[in-house]
Design an enzyme around this catalytic site. Structure first.
Site, PDB file in Angstrom:
ATOM      1  N   GLY A  89       0.777  -1.342   0.080  1.00 40.94           N
ATOM      2  CA  GLY A  89       0.040   0.219   0.051  1.00 40.94           C
ATOM      3  C   GLY A  89       0.884   1.329  -0.029  1.00 40.94           C
ATOM      4  O   GLY A  89       2.036   1.219  -0.322  1.00 40.94           O
ATOM      5  N   ASP A 204       2.815  10.287   0.541  1.00 39.53           N
ATOM      6  CA  ASP A 204       2.666  11.901   1.336  1.00 39.53           C
ATOM      7  C   ASP A 204       3.575  11.985   2.166  1.00 39.53           C
ATOM      8  O   ASP A 204       3.957  10.921   3.057  1.00 39.53           O
ATOM      9  CB  ASP A 204       1.233  11.838   1.985  1.00 39.53           C
TER      10      ASP A 204
END
Ligand code: HPA
Length: 236
Positions: A89, A204
């Site tokens: 992920g 991020d």
């Protein structure tokens, strides 16, 4: 018990399963990295495929977002015979040296989420990756000369987190990154006696004041690199 959300039969899935959150990433992984991929589940658009990697059977199944969704998929994969689960992920990077596209091997996942508490009926619990999966991932990364961050992450049930100073607080506890599914996957794997691990790409960075997001192109490249390690890890 027969699974309700993964419409497949025992034997449709391999014992080793990659678990991305995003169904389109599941399709991309199968079509790009598997030999002879075949679609084995499309219920609710949560795509699952089985194929081979270097001659060994392997599957990929999307989990959706968050621990509640991931827990349904994990339970049902285990019902169908899965023994080695590897979440692949993305995460928000808390570690000050993290850059977009960096790779994280999660050793543990703090449950900042309700699903694990329900599974343990309120017992304090530390969800951890299976050592053999961590070991295989670490050696695959070393062999590929990949820089990795190896350590604990936190599984949050909020993406848009308004908690003040979350990055500083988690960082001060040695937590490398935030994601949303690993804690439930690790907990269920431990409860059901199977192996689970988690590789993450930093999508991020959350240590720079304002969050910074990876571009689509850089994300694709980073995920491709992560997939090579993930497949080596699962078939080690
Ligand atoms: N928060 C939670 N999960 C995530 C993030 C994030 O910033 N980025 C990728 N997965």
């Amino acid at each position: 018990m027969s699974p309700i959300h993964i419409r497949a039969e025992p034997g449709d899935f391999a014992e080793s399963v990659l678990m991305p959150g995003d169904p389109r990433r599941a399709r991309y992984i199968a079509e790009t990295f598997f030999e002879r991929p075949r679609l084995v589940n499309e219920e609710r658009g949560m795509l699952g495929y089985t194929g081979e990697f270097e001659g060994r059977p392997v599957s990929v199944q999307a989990t959706g977002m968050g621990c509640p969704s991931a827990s349904i998929v994990t339970e049902e994969l285990i019902m169908l015979g899965a023994k080695n689960l590897l979440r692949v992920g993305t995460c928000g990077g808390y570690h000050p040296e993290m850059q977009l596209g960096d790779l994280v091997i999660a050793t543990a996942a703090t449950p900042q989420d309700g699903t694990v508490l329900r599974l343990t009926e309120g017992l304090p619990y530390a969800p951890a990756a299976h050592f053999e999966v961590v070991h295989a991932a670490y050696h695959a990364a070393e062999a590929a000369g990949r820089k990795t961050f190896l350590g604990p992450v936190v599984s949050s049930d909020l993406f848009y987190d308004t908690l003040q100073e979350a990055q500083k607080r988690w960082s001060s506890l040695g937590v490398l990154a935030v994601e949303m599914e690993a804690a439930a996957i690790f907990t269920l794997a431990a409860m059901r006696g199977v192996r689970a691990g988690c590789l993450l790409t930093v999508s991020d960075t959350l240590h720079t004041g304002e969050p910074v997001r990876i571009s689509d192109e850089d994300m694709k490249r980073a995920v491709d690199n992560m997939m090579e390690l993930a497949l080596k890890t699962l078939t080690a």
